[in-house]
Structures are given as structure tokens and as C-alpha cells.
Design a protein around this motif. Structure first.
Motif, short mmCIF file in Angstrom:
data_model
loop_
_atom_site.label_atom_id
_atom_site.label_comp_id
_atom_site.label_asym_id
_atom_site.label_seq_id
_atom_site.Cartn_x
_atom_site.Cartn_y
_atom_site.Cartn_z
N SER A 42 40.56 -141.40 -48.65
CA SER A 42 40.47 -142.77 -48.13
C SER A 42 39.56 -142.79 -46.91
CB SER A 42 41.86 -143.32 -47.78
OG SER A 42 42.47 -142.49 -46.83
N GLY A 43 39.08 -143.98 -46.60
CA GLY A 43 38.19 -144.13 -45.45
C GLY A 43 38.88 -144.91 -44.34
N GLY A 44 38.08 -145.55 -43.52
CA GLY A 44 38.65 -146.30 -42.40
C GLY A 44 39.05 -145.37 -41.27
N SER A 45 39.83 -145.91 -40.35
CA SER A 45 40.16 -145.15 -39.14
C SER A 45 41.44 -144.31 -39.27
CB SER A 45 40.31 -146.12 -37.97
OG SER A 45 41.28 -147.12 -38.30
N THR A 46 42.40 -144.77 -40.07
CA THR A 46 43.72 -144.12 -40.09
C THR A 46 43.70 -142.63 -40.48
OG1 THR A 46 44.66 -146.28 -40.63
CG2 THR A 46 46.10 -144.36 -40.93
N ASP A 70 36.72 -144.81 -51.84
CA ASP A 70 35.92 -146.02 -51.59
C ASP A 70 34.85 -145.70 -50.55
OD1 ASP A 70 37.68 -146.15 -49.26
OD2 ASP A 70 37.03 -148.24 -49.05
N ARG A 72 31.47 -147.71 -48.13
CA ARG A 72 30.75 -148.92 -47.70
C ARG A 72 29.30 -148.81 -48.18
NH1 ARG A 72 33.93 -148.63 -42.70
NH2 ARG A 72 36.01 -149.28 -43.35
N ASN A 82 32.05 -144.07 -44.79
CA ASN A 82 33.23 -143.22 -44.98
C ASN A 82 32.81 -141.75 -45.16
OD1 ASN A 82 35.13 -145.24 -44.72
ND2 ASN A 82 35.20 -145.70 -46.91
N GLY A 140 44.63 -145.89 -47.74
CA GLY A 140 44.96 -146.64 -46.54
C GLY A 140 45.24 -148.08 -46.94
N MET A 141 45.51 -148.90 -45.96
CA MET A 141 45.71 -150.32 -46.24
C MET A 141 45.17 -151.12 -45.06
SD MET A 141 49.17 -152.50 -46.93
CE MET A 141 49.55 -152.62 -45.19
N GLY A 142 44.41 -152.14 -45.35
CA GLY A 142 43.91 -153.03 -44.29
C GLY A 142 44.97 -154.06 -43.91
N HIS A 146 44.41 -154.98 -48.37
CA HIS A 146 43.53 -154.28 -49.32
C HIS A 146 43.81 -152.79 -49.27
CE1 HIS A 146 40.67 -153.21 -45.94
NE2 HIS A 146 40.38 -152.20 -46.73
N ALA A 148 41.83 -148.96 -50.75
CA ALA A 148 40.49 -148.52 -51.15
C ALA A 148 39.56 -149.69 -50.77
CB ALA A 148 40.46 -148.14 -52.62
N ARG A 176 31.20 -153.42 -51.54
CA ARG A 176 31.89 -152.17 -51.26
C ARG A 176 31.95 -151.41 -52.58
NH1 ARG A 176 35.60 -151.41 -46.97
NH2 ARG A 176 34.95 -152.62 -45.16
N LYS A 199 49.39 -153.80 -39.12
CA LYS A 199 49.61 -153.66 -40.57
C LYS A 199 51.00 -154.17 -40.99
CE LYS A 199 45.68 -151.46 -40.88
NZ LYS A 199 45.44 -150.07 -41.17
#
Ligand SMILES: O=C1O[C@H](COP(=O)(O)O)[C@@H](O)[C@H](O)[C@H]1O
Length: 246
Positions: A42-46, A70, A72, A82, A140-142, A146, A148, A176, A199
């Protein structure tokens, strides 16, 4: 409320240590049983802290394959990439991990073709499988629920045949890249990592109904459009206390 396994932690740091421990156990088991550990990241910050911790662990780097769940639509050296986040936190420290990293071949001018190429790569790796049987899909989850890059009210949510697609997200006015729900649900294990008070509301909504356990199919279909994390079947939840609903 969810009926799936749920682990709650006081902080992201403690959550990340626990997930790193579980990751190491899971990798060792998969490698001893099947020779390879294939993980969709997974991507993002978490998950960044998790990846930094994994870089300090004794892992069988030669037998772990890294894929992106996923991405960007930006070049790999972009701040929002990511690939860049995972590389800097983890993969750049180990040449054999870099050799076993299968990134999305991003062409910002032609995201549909880029997604097709990545899907073809996955079909090559997971030859003959109806959907890719990852050993682990990290998710993760936004704060919009969302996961992925399956965003609310986007086309990829209802994709049932493709494995990996370019998904146009109107609120970003951008594409995306994302695994589809069946291509995530085919994983042997699906772990959600969720941290932060922002969240909490989304998690409450996602747990309101679970596609595995409700009989109200029509209602669930509508909910899934709004809260795409509901698409994920029987995940294990790793959640910080401040993200826990009510
Ligand atoms: O856009 C994304 O967001 C989610 C959540 O990101 P976070 O920064 O809140 O942890 C992430 O799971 C996804 O992979 C990413 O591309």
C-alpha cells in the motif's frame, strides 16, 4: 462493527512494530511452504513506518517479491510517488529487494496503457490464476474510505474482471492506478493499517455493513460505492486507538 480480526494499538509506532513482526512471520512461512513471498504494497503515509522497520529486519530478501497495489500517475521520482516512498523507506537499502521490485511502469501521458502493461506483468507472474494469489495484500484507507486507489463513485469499484486498471478520480482530476477488488480479495491475507483520528468516521461507515455478512445486497452495493473499503473481504484490521469508532 467488524467481525474480522481486530488489533488496536496506542500509536502508529506500536502498530507498525506489530505488523512488522507479523510480516516477518508470514514471509518466513510462505517462503518455507512455497519458496516465495509475494506482497502487494500500500502507499500513502501510514505504512511508511512499517517499511522503515522492515529495512532493519532479517528478511530473506532474495525470496520476497514486491508489487504495488496502487500508484499515483506521477514519475517515480515525484514526491507523491508510492514507488518513491517504498524505495526510500525500504527497497533502496537492499540490492536484491530492488531486483525483486515490480513497480508500475508509469507513463503519465498514457495511464491506460501503463495499467495494461502492469496487468500483463501480473498475469505473467501469476500465470493461470483467475486472480493473483498474493501471499499478502497490505492496505490503507483514506478519510473518504477509499482503499488502494478505489475511490468512492469511481469506475474501478465495479470492475469484476480486470486485475489492475487506471482509475479516473474526478476530485483529483487525475488518474490513479489500482488493483481491483477481486485482485485484492484473491490474496491469502489482507491487512488494513489504519491510523489517526481523521480516519475514525470513515472506519465507522465501513464497519456499518460488511459485504460478507449482510443479506441486503442492494443496500450493500450502494454502500460500497460510497465506502469502497467495504469491498475487501475478511481483512485483518490493525488500527490505532484514535482511529477507533466511538
Ligand atoms: O492515496 C492513498 O491513500 C491511502 C491512504 O493513505 P494515507 O496517507 O492516509 O495512509 C493509501 O492506502 C493508498 O495506497 C494511497 O495511494
Amino acid at each position: 462493527m467488524t467481525n474480522s480480526p481486530l488489533h488496536v494499538f496506542p500509536s502508529l509506532d506500536e502498530l507498525s512494530v506489530a505488523v512488522a513482526d507479523a510480516f516477518c512471520r508470514s514471509a518466513a512461512e510462505a517462503i518455507s511452504q512455497r519458496g516465495t513471498f509475494r506482497v502487494a504494497l500500500s502507499g500513502g503515509s501510514t505504512p511508511k513506518r512499517l517499511y522503515e522497520l522492515l529495512a532493519k529486519r532479517e528478511l530473506d530478501w532474495d525470496h520476497i517479491e514486491w508489487y504495488w497495489g496502487d500508484e499515483r500517475n506521477v514519475p517515480h521520482d515525484h514526491d507523491e510517488s508510492n514507488f518513491r516512498m517504498v524505495s526510500e523507506a525500504l527497497l533502496d537499502h537492499f540490492p536484491s529487494a530492488q531486483a525483486n521490485a515490480f513497480s508500475v511502469p508509469v507513463d503519465t501521458n498514457d495511464p491506460v496503457r501503463s495499467a495494461d502493461r502492469y496487468e500483463a506483468k501480473l498475469k505473467d507472474v501469476f500465470h493461470g490464476q483467475a486472480f493473483p494469489q498474493w501471499d499478502l495484500a497490505l492496505l490503507g484507507m483514506g478519510d473518504d474510505a477509499h482503499t488502494a486507489s478505489l475511490f468512492p463513485d469511481t469506475a474501478a469499484i465495479s470492475e469484476n474482471e480486470r486485475w489492475f486498471v487506471a482509475n479516473y478520480v474526478p476530485k483529483f482530476e487525475a488518474y490513479r492506478y489500482t488493483l481491483t477488488a477481486p485482485a485484492i480479495n484473491s490474496a491469502r491475507q489482507r491487512w488494513f493499517l489504519i491510523a489517526g483520528a481523521n480516519k475514525r468516521d470513515a472506519l465507522a461507515r465501513v464497519w456499518q455493513s460488511d459485504p460478507n455478512r449482510t443479506e441486503a445486497d442492494q443496500l450493500v452495493a450502494a454502500q460500497v460505492e460510497r465506502y469502497p473499503s467495504q469491498l475487501i473481504q475478511s481483512p485483518t484490521w490493525f488500527v490505532t486507538q484514535d482511529a477507533m469508532p466511538g
